[in-house]
Design a protein around this motif. Structure first.
Motif, PDB file in Angstrom:
ATOM      1  N   SER A  57       0.840  -1.206   0.000  1.00 16.66           N
ATOM      2  CA  SER A  57       0.000   0.000   0.000  1.00 16.66           C
ATOM      3  C   SER A  57       0.871   1.251   0.000  1.00 16.66           C
ATOM      4  CB  SER A  57      -0.988   0.005   1.155  1.00 16.66           C
ATOM      5  OG  SER A  57      -0.325   0.147   2.370  1.00 16.66           O
ATOM      6  N   LEU A  58       1.963   1.247   0.773  1.00 17.30           N
ATOM      7  CA  LEU A  58       2.790   2.459   0.805  1.00 17.30           C
ATOM      8  C   LEU A  58       3.545   2.641  -0.514  1.00 17.30           C
ATOM      9  CD1 LEU A  58       3.563   4.862   2.465  1.00 17.30           C
ATOM     10  CD2 LEU A  58       5.336   3.540   3.581  1.00 17.30           C
ATOM     11  N   ALA A 147      11.089   2.400  -2.626  1.00 19.44           N
ATOM     12  CA  ALA A 147      10.568   1.762  -3.841  1.00 19.44           C
ATOM     13  C   ALA A 147       9.556   2.684  -4.527  1.00 19.44           C
ATOM     14  CB  ALA A 147       9.914   0.438  -3.481  1.00 19.44           C
ATOM     15  N   GLY A 148       8.700   3.318  -3.719  1.00 16.10           N
ATOM     16  CA  GLY A 148       7.689   4.214  -4.276  1.00 16.10           C
ATOM     17  C   GLY A 148       8.325   5.395  -4.982  1.00 16.10           C
ATOM     18  N   LYS A 163       1.185  -0.906 -11.570  1.00 19.92           N
ATOM     19  CA  LYS A 163      -0.113  -1.606 -11.683  1.00 19.92           C
ATOM     20  C   LYS A 163      -0.064  -2.939 -10.928  1.00 19.92           C
ATOM     21  CE  LYS A 163      -3.242   0.306 -14.381  1.00 19.92           C
ATOM     22  NZ  LYS A 163      -2.711   1.366 -15.242  1.00 19.92           N
ATOM     23  N   ILE A 164       1.073  -3.647 -11.077  1.00 17.59           N
ATOM     24  CA  ILE A 164       1.198  -4.947 -10.392  1.00 17.59           C
ATOM     25  C   ILE A 164       1.164  -4.738  -8.872  1.00 17.59           C
ATOM     26  CG2 ILE A 164       2.744  -6.912  -9.947  1.00 17.59           C
ATOM     27  CD1 ILE A 164       3.714  -6.614 -12.847  1.00 17.59           C
ATOM     28  N   VAL A 165       1.903  -3.719  -8.403  1.00 17.82           N
ATOM     29  CA  VAL A 165       1.927  -3.461  -6.955  1.00 17.82           C
ATOM     30  C   VAL A 165       0.521  -3.091  -6.464  1.00 17.82           C
ATOM     31  CG1 VAL A 165       2.967  -2.103  -5.102  1.00 17.82           C
ATOM     32  CG2 VAL A 165       4.333  -2.697  -7.091  1.00 17.82           C
ATOM     33  N   GLU A 166      -0.197  -2.295  -7.266  1.00 16.29           N
ATOM     34  CA  GLU A 166      -1.564  -1.923  -6.869  1.00 16.29           C
ATOM     35  C   GLU A 166      -2.468  -3.156  -6.794  1.00 16.29           C
ATOM     36  OE1 GLU A 166      -2.554   1.102  -9.678  1.00 16.29           O
ATOM     37  OE2 GLU A 166      -1.761   2.704  -8.392  1.00 16.29           O
ATOM     38  N   PRO A 278      -6.879   9.506   2.091  1.00 22.34           N
ATOM     39  CA  PRO A 278      -6.290   8.802   0.954  1.00 22.34           C
ATOM     40  C   PRO A 278      -5.252   7.776   1.402  1.00 22.34           C
ATOM     41  CG  PRO A 278      -5.470  11.055   1.078  1.00 22.34           C
ATOM     42  CD  PRO A 278      -6.492  10.909   2.155  1.00 22.34           C
ATOM     43  N   LYS A 279      -5.030   6.787   0.545  1.00 22.72           N
ATOM     44  CA  LYS A 279      -4.081   5.714   0.866  1.00 22.72           C
ATOM     45  C   LYS A 279      -2.687   6.275   1.136  1.00 22.72           C
ATOM     46  CE  LYS A 279      -3.613   2.854  -2.356  1.00 22.72           C
ATOM     47  NZ  LYS A 279      -2.799   2.164  -3.223  1.00 22.72           N
ATOM     48  N   SER A 280      -2.334   7.349   0.406  1.00 24.53           N
ATOM     49  CA  SER A 280      -0.976   7.902   0.565  1.00 24.53           C
ATOM     50  C   SER A 280      -0.769   8.402   1.995  1.00 24.53           C
ATOM     51  CB  SER A 280      -0.744   9.047  -0.419  1.00 24.53           C
ATOM     52  OG  SER A 280      -1.743  10.022  -0.263  1.00 24.53           O
TER      53      SER A 280
END
Ligand code: ASP
Length: 405
Positions: A57-58, A147-148, A163-166, A278-280
């Protein structure tokens, strides 16, 4: 099933199962410990789920930020929130323990340092720093942030990876969603075995330090029901009751497990119900908060230190109380989000003002019980922070769009 319905069912189920657990524990006493393995299994799975949850998520939240410079103000306001609320909690504790004076005329002075404390009696500032740097959540946060940031620098080229991480993040949330159906059973087992183990001796132990326990609980209540809601109202523009209701599954889990780290997945899941966060923001504020932001623990450490001084007939000067104020803040940062961690980091507070470590012996038998209240306040503090910081960041973004895109 709609998400609202899911949360409503989960909320009632967790609260009811915790209450039934208390009842079952008292009725069956030590026998209830036979089901402790169910609770342990539940906790282990929760702790394991926290790892991919933070990681995916992060990473995905940071990678999808339009402007990576947002991390600076987010980090700054998060730390400011942590310090401000923890300081207010300690202040509340100090005022109450000085007003109520629960240790005055306290007769039962034990003279032995509990084993748990004896092993760690050389606990220093260095140990706090070592503990923080070795904390799994902090390590995961650093890895995910890096990583982000890297992924966001490669925006176009990294689209597929993001997209894969999401997708992995959504998958983990889905697994958590399903897994939480077992929460009522896990929580029932944890509470029943803990209260069963305590047995009738619990009342005897509680009555010995009843006034002290009451002081801690009242101070925690003031912080949780007035101070934090005020911040929520002012910065978060949110009805505290409504938010409290949304958070009930997490708060119930915190009360049952006495561990903010183990509760983290449930906290993330509950806060995700709140569309204003928000997720962030949540994927940064909540894991970091579970590790370093412990309002309840800090408050309890200050109350405990002054209580010990009162019980031993030691007069504390204002200067010593100021030292307690600062060291209680530090000791809470150093406490891991696990059961009774605060009891050990309290050594720092006691040593700073030369109070006898034996004093911890007065509190140890009841600590598992008070731990539940302070952990709940710790989790509530993190969750209020997530919403208040999210709203604050949004407001800032609207007022100075160039600085924070
Ligand atoms: N049990 C607390 C928590 O996990 C830490 C403590 O105060 O002992 O937040």
């Amino acid at each position: 099933m709609t998400s609202k319905k899911y949360h409503l069912i989960l909320m009632y189920a967790i609260v009811i199962s915790a209450l039934c657990g208390v009842l079952f524990g008292w009725l069956y006493g030590a026998q209830a410990q036979k089901i402790s393995w169910i609770g342990d299994g539940f906790l282990n799975i929760l702790k394991a789920l926290a790892i991919p949850l933070i990681l995916f998520s992060l990473t995905s939240a940071v990678a999808s930020l339009k402007d990576i410079r947002q991390i600076g103000p987010l980090g700054g306001s998060t730390l400011f929130y942590y310090f401000l609320t923890t300081a207010l909690a300690v202040l509340t504790g100090l005022i109450l323990v000085n007003l109520i004076e629960p240790g005055l005329g306290f007769a039962q002075i034990e003279n032995e340092i509990p084993d748990k404390v004896l092993q760690k009696s050389e606990f220093t500032m260095n140990d706090i720093l070592a503990g923080i740097s070795a904390n799994l959540f902090i390590i995961l946060i650093l890895i995910s942030l890096s990583a982000g940031v890297l992924l966001s620098l490669f925006q176009k080229k990294a689209v597929k990876v993001i997209k894969i991480v999401e997708t992995l993040n959504r998958l983990t949330m889905k697994i958590l969603h399903w897994f939480l159906w077992s929460a009522p059973i896990g929580i029932f087992a944890i509470v029943a075995s803990k209260f069963g183990k305590a047995g009738d001796a619990f009342w005897v132990e509680l009555s010995k330090v009843a006034l002290y326990s009451l002081t801690v609980i009242i101070a925690l209540f003031i912080h949780a029901a007035f101070t934090l809601p005020l911040i929520l109202h002012y910065y978060g523009k949110k009805n505290p009751f409504q938010y409290f209701k949304t958070l009930l599954p997490a708060l119930g889990t915190a009360f049952s497990t006495a561990s903010s780290s183990a509760t983290l997945p449930v906290t993330i899941e509950s806060v995700s119900e709140e569309e204003d966060v928000p997720k962030s923001v949540s994927s940064f504020v909540l894991p970091l908060g579970a590790t370093v932001n412990m309002d309840g623990t800090a408050l309890y450490e200050a109350v405990a230190a002054v209580f010990i001084a009162q019980a031993y007939g030691i007069d504390l000067t204002i200067f010593q109380q100021v030292i307690i104020f600062f060291t209680a803040n530090l000791a809470a940062i150093g406490a891991a989000g696990i059961p009774e961690a605060g009891l050990v980091t309290m050594i720092i507070v006691l040593k700073a003002v030369n109070l006898p470590l034996e004093g911890i012996g007065l509190l140890i038998s009841i600590d598992w019980f008070l731990d539940r209240f302070r952990t709940t306040v710790n989790v509530w503090g993190d969750s209020v922070g997530a919403l208040a910081i999210a709203k604050y960041m949004k407001k800032k973004k609207n007022t100075c769009p160039h600085e924070l895109l």
